[in-house]
Design a protein around this motif. Sequence first.
Motif, PDB file in Angstrom:
ATOM      1  N   VAL A   1       7.543 -12.923  82.573  1.00  0.00           N
ATOM      2  CA  VAL A   1       8.979 -13.012  82.284  1.00  0.00           C
ATOM      3  C   VAL A   1       9.505 -14.394  82.641  1.00  0.00           C
ATOM      4  CG1 VAL A   1      11.258 -12.093  82.870  1.00  0.00           C
ATOM      5  CG2 VAL A   1       9.345 -10.540  82.510  1.00  0.00           C
ATOM      6  N   ASP A   2       9.087 -14.932  83.775  1.00  0.00           N
ATOM      7  CA  ASP A   2       9.549 -16.261  84.173  1.00  0.00           C
ATOM      8  C   ASP A   2       8.993 -17.334  83.243  1.00  0.00           C
ATOM      9  OD1 ASP A   2      11.127 -15.328  86.337  1.00  0.00           O
ATOM     10  OD2 ASP A   2       9.310 -15.110  87.537  1.00  0.00           O
ATOM     11  N   MET A   3       7.759 -17.155  82.774  1.00  0.00           N
ATOM     12  CA  MET A   3       7.206 -18.100  81.798  1.00  0.00           C
ATOM     13  C   MET A   3       8.034 -18.089  80.524  1.00  0.00           C
ATOM     14  SD  MET A   3       4.900 -20.326  81.305  1.00  0.00           S
ATOM     15  CE  MET A   3       4.849 -21.353  79.858  1.00  0.00           C
ATOM     16  N   LEU A   4       8.409 -16.914  80.065  1.00  0.00           N
ATOM     17  CA  LEU A   4       9.216 -16.804  78.853  1.00  0.00           C
ATOM     18  C   LEU A   4      10.606 -17.398  79.059  1.00  0.00           C
ATOM     19  CD1 LEU A   4       8.151 -13.233  77.751  1.00  0.00           C
ATOM     20  CD2 LEU A   4       7.524 -15.388  76.643  1.00  0.00           C
ATOM     21  N   LEU A   5      11.182 -17.192  80.236  1.00  0.00           N
ATOM     22  CA  LEU A   5      12.491 -17.785  80.530  1.00  0.00           C
ATOM     23  C   LEU A   5      12.404 -19.309  80.547  1.00  0.00           C
ATOM     24  CD1 LEU A   5      13.779 -15.309  83.265  1.00  0.00           C
ATOM     25  CD2 LEU A   5      14.622 -15.531  80.917  1.00  0.00           C
ATOM     26  N   MET A   6      11.323 -19.836  81.092  1.00  0.00           N
ATOM     27  CA  MET A   6      11.148 -21.301  81.091  1.00  0.00           C
ATOM     28  C   MET A   6      10.937 -21.801  79.668  1.00  0.00           C
ATOM     29  SD  MET A   6       9.010 -22.248  84.543  1.00  0.00           S
ATOM     30  CE  MET A   6       7.574 -21.334  84.070  1.00  0.00           C
ATOM     31  N   ALA A   7      10.101 -21.095  78.905  1.00  0.00           N
ATOM     32  CA  ALA A   7       9.776 -21.540  77.551  1.00  0.00           C
ATOM     33  C   ALA A   7      10.991 -21.515  76.633  1.00  0.00           C
ATOM     34  CB  ALA A   7       8.668 -20.661  76.967  1.00  0.00           C
ATOM     35  N   THR A   8      11.932 -20.618  76.910  1.00  0.00           N
ATOM     36  CA  THR A   8      13.111 -20.501  76.055  1.00  0.00           C
ATOM     37  C   THR A   8      14.318 -21.240  76.620  1.00  0.00           C
ATOM     38  OG1 THR A   8      13.709 -18.372  77.067  1.00  0.00           O
ATOM     39  CG2 THR A   8      12.337 -18.297  75.078  1.00  0.00           C
ATOM     40  N   GLY A   9      14.097 -22.018  77.670  1.00  0.00           N
ATOM     41  CA  GLY A   9      15.163 -22.853  78.217  1.00  0.00           C
ATOM     42  C   GLY A   9      16.139 -22.148  79.138  1.00  0.00           C
ATOM     43  N   LYS A  10      15.818 -20.935  79.560  1.00  0.00           N
ATOM     44  CA  LYS A  10      16.715 -20.175  80.435  1.00  0.00           C
ATOM     45  C   LYS A  10      16.445 -20.421  81.916  1.00  0.00           C
ATOM     46  CE  LYS A  10      18.223 -18.234  76.704  1.00  0.00           C
ATOM     47  NZ  LYS A  10      18.121 -19.327  75.761  1.00  0.00           N
ATOM     48  N   LEU A  11      15.315 -21.035  82.227  1.00  0.00           N
ATOM     49  CA  LEU A  11      14.921 -21.309  83.608  1.00  0.00           C
ATOM     50  C   LEU A  11      14.163 -22.632  83.615  1.00  0.00           C
ATOM     51  CD1 LEU A  11      14.487 -20.324  86.595  1.00  0.00           C
ATOM     52  CD2 LEU A  11      12.411 -19.194  85.779  1.00  0.00           C
ATOM     53  N   SER A  12      14.610 -23.557  84.436  1.00  0.00           N
ATOM     54  CA  SER A  12      13.900 -24.840  84.513  1.00  0.00           C
ATOM     55  C   SER A  12      12.656 -24.676  85.371  1.00  0.00           C
ATOM     56  CB  SER A  12      14.806 -25.922  85.102  1.00  0.00           C
ATOM     57  OG  SER A  12      14.968 -25.729  86.500  1.00  0.00           O
TER      58      SER A  12
ATOM     59  N   ALA B   1       0.869 -13.828  85.075  1.00  0.00           N
ATOM     60  CA  ALA B   1       0.748 -12.444  85.532  1.00  0.00           C
ATOM     61  C   ALA B   1       1.522 -11.520  84.597  1.00  0.00           C
ATOM     62  CB  ALA B   1       1.275 -12.320  86.955  1.00  0.00           C
ATOM     63  N   THR B   2       0.812 -10.527  84.049  1.00  0.00           N
ATOM     64  CA  THR B   2       1.419  -9.526  83.174  1.00  0.00           C
ATOM     65  C   THR B   2       1.061  -8.137  83.705  1.00  0.00           C
ATOM     66  OG1 THR B   2      -0.426  -9.175  81.655  1.00  0.00           O
ATOM     67  CG2 THR B   2       0.985 -11.086  81.221  1.00  0.00           C
ATOM     68  N   ALA B   3       1.719  -7.121  83.180  1.00  0.00           N
ATOM     69  CA  ALA B   3       1.399  -5.749  83.581  1.00  0.00           C
ATOM     70  C   ALA B   3      -0.044  -5.400  83.237  1.00  0.00           C
ATOM     71  CB  ALA B   3       2.357  -4.771  82.901  1.00  0.00           C
ATOM     72  N   GLY B   4      -0.590  -6.049  82.219  1.00  0.00           N
ATOM     73  CA  GLY B   4      -1.964  -5.784  81.797  1.00  0.00           C
ATOM     74  C   GLY B   4      -3.001  -6.668  82.470  1.00  0.00           C
TER      75      GLY B   4
END
Length: 140
Positions: free
Chosen positions: A102-113, A66-69
């Motif tokens: 945002v949550d996908m990016l946090l998961m992809a960068t290791g900030k959220l499991s 889900a994105t703003a667009g």
Amino acid sequence: MSELETRFKELVALVDATPKDQVEGRLAGLPGGVPAALDTVYEQLTSTFNPAKAGGEGGIFQYEVATAGGVQEYHLVVADGACTVGKGTREDADVVIGVKVVDMLLMATGKLSGQKAFVTGKLKLRGNAFFGMKQGEWFD
């Protein structure tokens, strides 16, 4: 360092340096915007596939980001010891994973499991949830 590794490293730096509520807006202002960032995430994800961990198993992970667009759709196909990524919907997906960008990016960068995202309701699974958990096992 490959072009993909460079793009992913730049994405990690942006996510690290930007408040969570501003990440999508910052990405939107870059060349290619949010879609380019997601392309980088999924290309990087396929490069972390570990066929030994999959043990000959396979299947299809469908993502609805889900994105703003609007919703961006991707799928990962694991078959014959390889992993490929594509855009769009796969009706034959084993599991559908819904997540905000945002949550996908946090998961992809290791900030959220992925596990924490699921438990806190940031990641939704439809279909074979047991198969959906294999992503954490099959990818380094």
